[in-house]
Structures are given as C-alpha cells and as structure tokens.
Design a protein around this motif. Structure first.
Motif, PDB file in Angstrom:
ATOM      1  N   GLU A   9       1.272 -12.759  19.197  1.00 20.49           N
ATOM      2  CA  GLU A   9       0.340 -13.822  18.865  1.00 20.49           C
ATOM      3  C   GLU A   9       0.844 -14.680  17.710  1.00 20.49           C
ATOM      4  O   GLU A   9       0.548 -15.879  17.651  1.00 20.49           O
ATOM      5  N   VAL A  10       1.594 -14.077  16.798  1.00 20.93           N
ATOM      6  CA  VAL A  10       2.099 -14.844  15.645  1.00 20.93           C
ATOM      7  C   VAL A  10       3.596 -15.137  15.760  1.00 20.93           C
ATOM      8  O   VAL A  10       4.230 -15.561  14.801  1.00 20.93           O
ATOM      9  N   LEU A  11       4.139 -14.939  16.944  1.00 20.38           N
ATOM     10  CA  LEU A  11       5.571 -15.180  17.129  1.00 20.38           C
ATOM     11  C   LEU A  11       5.918 -16.652  16.935  1.00 20.38           C
ATOM     12  O   LEU A  11       6.938 -16.979  16.315  1.00 20.38           O
ATOM     13  N   ASP A  12       5.068 -17.525  17.439  1.00 18.27           N
ATOM     14  CA  ASP A  12       5.371 -18.961  17.392  1.00 18.27           C
ATOM     15  C   ASP A  12       4.303 -19.779  16.678  1.00 18.27           C
ATOM     16  O   ASP A  12       4.347 -21.002  16.718  1.00 18.27           O
ATOM     17  N   ARG A  38       2.788 -22.236   2.916  1.00 19.35           N
ATOM     18  CA  ARG A  38       2.878 -22.195   4.379  1.00 19.35           C
ATOM     19  C   ARG A  38       3.106 -20.774   4.878  1.00 19.35           C
ATOM     20  O   ARG A  38       3.878 -20.026   4.288  1.00 19.35           O
ATOM     21  N   ARG A  39       2.414 -20.426   5.950  1.00 19.95           N
ATOM     22  CA  ARG A  39       2.666 -19.153   6.633  1.00 19.95           C
ATOM     23  C   ARG A  39       3.627 -19.412   7.781  1.00 19.95           C
ATOM     24  O   ARG A  39       3.364 -20.233   8.653  1.00 19.95           O
ATOM     25  N   LYS A  40       4.735 -18.686   7.810  1.00 19.14           N
ATOM     26  CA  LYS A  40       5.754 -18.898   8.832  1.00 19.14           C
ATOM     27  C   LYS A  40       5.465 -18.068  10.084  1.00 19.14           C
ATOM     28  O   LYS A  40       5.022 -16.918   9.977  1.00 19.14           O
ATOM     29  N   PRO A  41       5.740 -18.617  11.266  1.00 11.59           N
ATOM     30  CA  PRO A  41       5.682 -17.787  12.477  1.00 11.59           C
ATOM     31  C   PRO A  41       6.844 -16.796  12.479  1.00 11.59           C
ATOM     32  O   PRO A  41       7.885 -17.032  11.844  1.00 11.59           O
ATOM     33  N   LEU A  42       6.670 -15.687  13.178  1.00 10.69           N
ATOM     34  CA  LEU A  42       7.692 -14.641  13.145  1.00 10.69           C
ATOM     35  C   LEU A  42       9.042 -15.117  13.653  1.00 10.69           C
ATOM     36  O   LEU A  42      10.090 -14.637  13.201  1.00 10.69           O
ATOM     37  N   THR A  48      12.194 -11.947  18.058  1.00 10.11           N
ATOM     38  CA  THR A  48      12.097 -12.340  19.459  1.00 10.11           C
ATOM     39  C   THR A  48      11.062 -11.461  20.157  1.00 10.11           C
ATOM     40  O   THR A  48      10.560 -10.493  19.573  1.00 10.11           O
ATOM     41  N   GLU A  49      10.778 -11.773  21.435  1.00  7.91           N
ATOM     42  CA  GLU A  49       9.845 -10.942  22.200  1.00  7.91           C
ATOM     43  C   GLU A  49      10.334  -9.505  22.276  1.00  7.91           C
ATOM     44  O   GLU A  49       9.543  -8.553  22.137  1.00  7.91           O
ATOM     45  N   GLU A  50      11.632  -9.333  22.480  1.00  6.94           N
ATOM     46  CA  GLU A  50      12.190  -7.981  22.588  1.00  6.94           C
ATOM     47  C   GLU A  50      12.058  -7.230  21.261  1.00  6.94           C
ATOM     48  O   GLU A  50      11.748  -6.030  21.237  1.00  6.94           O
TER      49      GLU A  50
END
Length: 377
Positions: free
Chosen positions: A373-376, A326-330, A336-338
C-alpha cells in the motif's frame, strides 16, 4: 498486571554545565558522546573524566561490530559511572557499556541467548534527540551485520539509573533528524496507546506526550520550522513521556514493519517508522473501529481541530506531518514487490516481540498488503 514501569530517576537542567556541576562529573567517570557535541558544550568545562566518542566505532545505528569494538577497548577498565550524551546510537551502546560484557554481542540477540545483560556500573543518560525515549526504557537496538536485520533486546538490566533532560542540547539537531525523531516519539505514544499491554497510567502519560508533540508540530506549521527552537522543552518532555508510555505498554506493528526497511536499506529508524505510521493506523481502524482506537482518534481529532473522529483523522494527520517533512514511498528506498514479500517474512519471523502487541491480529498477508500500500504512495 504491572501498571507502570519506570526504574529511572529523571532530572532536567537548563545547560550541560548545570548538570555537570550538580552530578559532580569528574575522575572515575566515562563520558560517552559525539565529538560534535563534546567540543562546543563539554570541552570548555575541562571535566576530569575519560571521554570516548561514538564516531570511533561507527557513524551508523549501532551494529554488532560497533558493540564488540568498544567492548574490546573497555574490557579491562573500571568506571564508577557511565555518562551517555547523544542520540539513539550512543544511548543504546551505553546501556551495554554499563553492563557485564559478552565476548560477542550477537549472542545476546539470539532467539535463545546464553548471555543476558547484567547491570554493573551506574548509568546516566542524557538524550540529544527528541524521539527515542530510550533514556527511560529497558530496550537496546542492534543491526546484525551478517543477517542484515535489526533487533531489540528488552531486559530490565538495561535501565539507566538516571535520565537527564537538557533541551538546550537538542537545539543543535538539524531539522530533518529532529523531525524524524519527533515523529518517532509520536509513534511511540500512539502505538503504546492502542497496544494490548496498555494500562490507564501508560495511556495517561502517552496522551500527554501526544498533546505536547502534536501541539508543537501545529505551532511549527503556524510559525515556521525554526519555531521549534522556542518550544524545545515540549518536544523533549513529550519524547520522555512517550518513552515511559511505550516502556510500559510496548510498540507494535509500525515498529515491527519498520525494522526490515531500516535493516535492509539503512533507513534511519524514525524515518522508516514514518513511512508506515498512518497506513498501519488506518488498517487498525478498518479492522476494529469500535475498540480502543476510538480514544486515540478522539485525542488526535481534538488536537487537529476536527469535528469528526473517523478515518479522516489520519488523513488530516498525514497532511499536518507532510507540511513539515515529506513522507517517501517505499520504492524510493529501493523496495520492490518481491522485497515487500521478503520484508513481510522477516516481520513474522523476527519481530514477534512486537507483533504479539498489535491492536488487531495480523498475519503475513496483512503485513504484505500494508507494505504494498505504501510502495508507491
């Protein structure tokens, strides 16, 4: 323009014992390895050499503190050969152990260092993962503890004299680190293929690396994860070829963007690259679908059994890799966005060695958009 950079003599053996006999490992040699490898594979041979374990200095990827600690222990000792048997940390540290040693390794990783590596002792590297390809590259990585950043030093003085491939040693690698290291090798070959410094020779070797590694993944999907033990030669050779390819042509945005993730959140190198791999390649394709990326898409489409060679190649690649790990989201790592903004700043400030080799021009806004784009997902 240099077409291929390879200064290391490459050997391959069935067992460590075969290697030890042919290279006559003994007095005057320093074996730098991990205890969990040494006890079953090397200790029974009663080799008459000094042995140092990486674990004494740390169990993470190599840090400035680990380098300086082993330098202190070895400062007054002389060896005819350094023999490194292990993963990326052992290999990277050994490259400096075989060099003249600075008072503080941090100096060598400054933007304008006053100390640069100077090859001193014959170095033999035997990798026990199938990812870094570092046995044939001139790059050594470090985690700088004060600034919490990962950086690489690329210098021809860091080349090993010999690389020794022993697939049997890689079979003991647990599944998860095996997968992340093999994906890292795939990324080395892919990035070097589209990078601006590629050559016909680097691409020829990189293509073979991709064929071996992705071909191995396809067989694992068909026959189960344990089937990797039957085809370990393919992965070890694929990793080595990928190392030769990116040792000549370099990596680019995937690696540049992975370093802040690895440095800030202690994500292992191959795993952090995996988190960004296909997202960066899709971006490359969107920005310039008619350039060199067409060739790598053709290679991947053939391996994946696709009739089309557009962006859907990377969707299929994601599907194939996800079937194995599995590839995990960041955000699962705590990003976080910040923090994405901070990481984008670090890429531009700290990773120009890699960013100057990207397939298309990229600025901070491009890097930030890809992180988000890969945060979530």
């Amino acid at each position: 323009m240099r077409q291929l950079l390879l200064k290391t003599d490459i050997h391959k053996f069935d067992t460590f014992e075969d290697f030890a006999k042919e290279f006559e490992i003994g007095e005057g040699d320093l074996l730098f390895t991990n205890e969990f490898l040494y006890t079953p594979k090397m200790k029974p041979l009663n080799l008459k050499c000094d042995v140092y374990f990486q674990e004494k200095y740390g169990t993470t990827e190599p840090t400035d503190e680990m380098y300086n600690a082993i330098f202190k222990d070895l400062r007054d000792k002389e060896y005819k050969r350094i023999i490194a048997v292990g993963g990326g940390t052992v290999v990277d540290m050994a490259k400096w152990v075989a060099s003249e040693k600075p008072d503080d390794i941090v100096d060598a990783y400054k933007e304008n260092p006053t100390f640069k590596p100077k090859h001193k002792t014959e170095l033999i590297i035997c990798p026990t993962t199938c990812g870094t390809g570092s046995e044939v590259t001139n790059i050594s990585m470090i985690y700088l503890t004060k600034t919490k950043t990962k950086k690489g030093c690329a210098n021809d003085e860091l080349f090993a004299d010999y690389a020794v491939l022993i697939p049997d040693l890689v079979k003991s690698l647990p599944y998860q680190p095996f997968m992340y290291s093999a994906i890292d090798a795939l990324i080395h070959a892919t990035e070097s293929y589209v990078g601006r410094r590629h050559t016909d020779l680097s691409r020829m070797i990189g293509r073979r690396a991709i064929e071996l590694i992705m071909g191995g993944f396809q067989k694992m999907i068909e026959n189960g994860p344990e089937y990797r033990l039957e085809i370990m030669d393919d992965f070890v050779l694929g990793s080595n070829y990928a190392g030769i390819a990116f040792g000549t042509a370099g990596c680019n945005a995937v690696h540049a963007m992975s370093f802040p993730l690895g440095g800030m959140f202690k994500v292992p190198h191959g795993e952090s690259n995996y988190a960004l791999f296909t997202t960066v390649m899709k971006f490359y394709y969107r920005m310039n679908p008619d350039g060199d990326i067409k060739e790598i898409n053709h290679v991947l489409a053939q391996i994946l059994g696709l009739d089309t060679e557009g962006p859907e190649v990377y969707d299929k690649l994601e599907e194939a890799l996800a079937a194995l790990i599995r590839r995990k989201p960041l955000r699962e790592y705590g990003v976080t966005e910040e923090i994405c903004e901070q990481m984008a700043d670090l890429v531009i400030a700290e990773q120009q060695r890699l960013m100057t080799n990207t397939y298309v021009e990229m600025d901070k806004e491009d890097v930030l958009k890809l992180y988000l784009e890969v945060l979530d997902k």
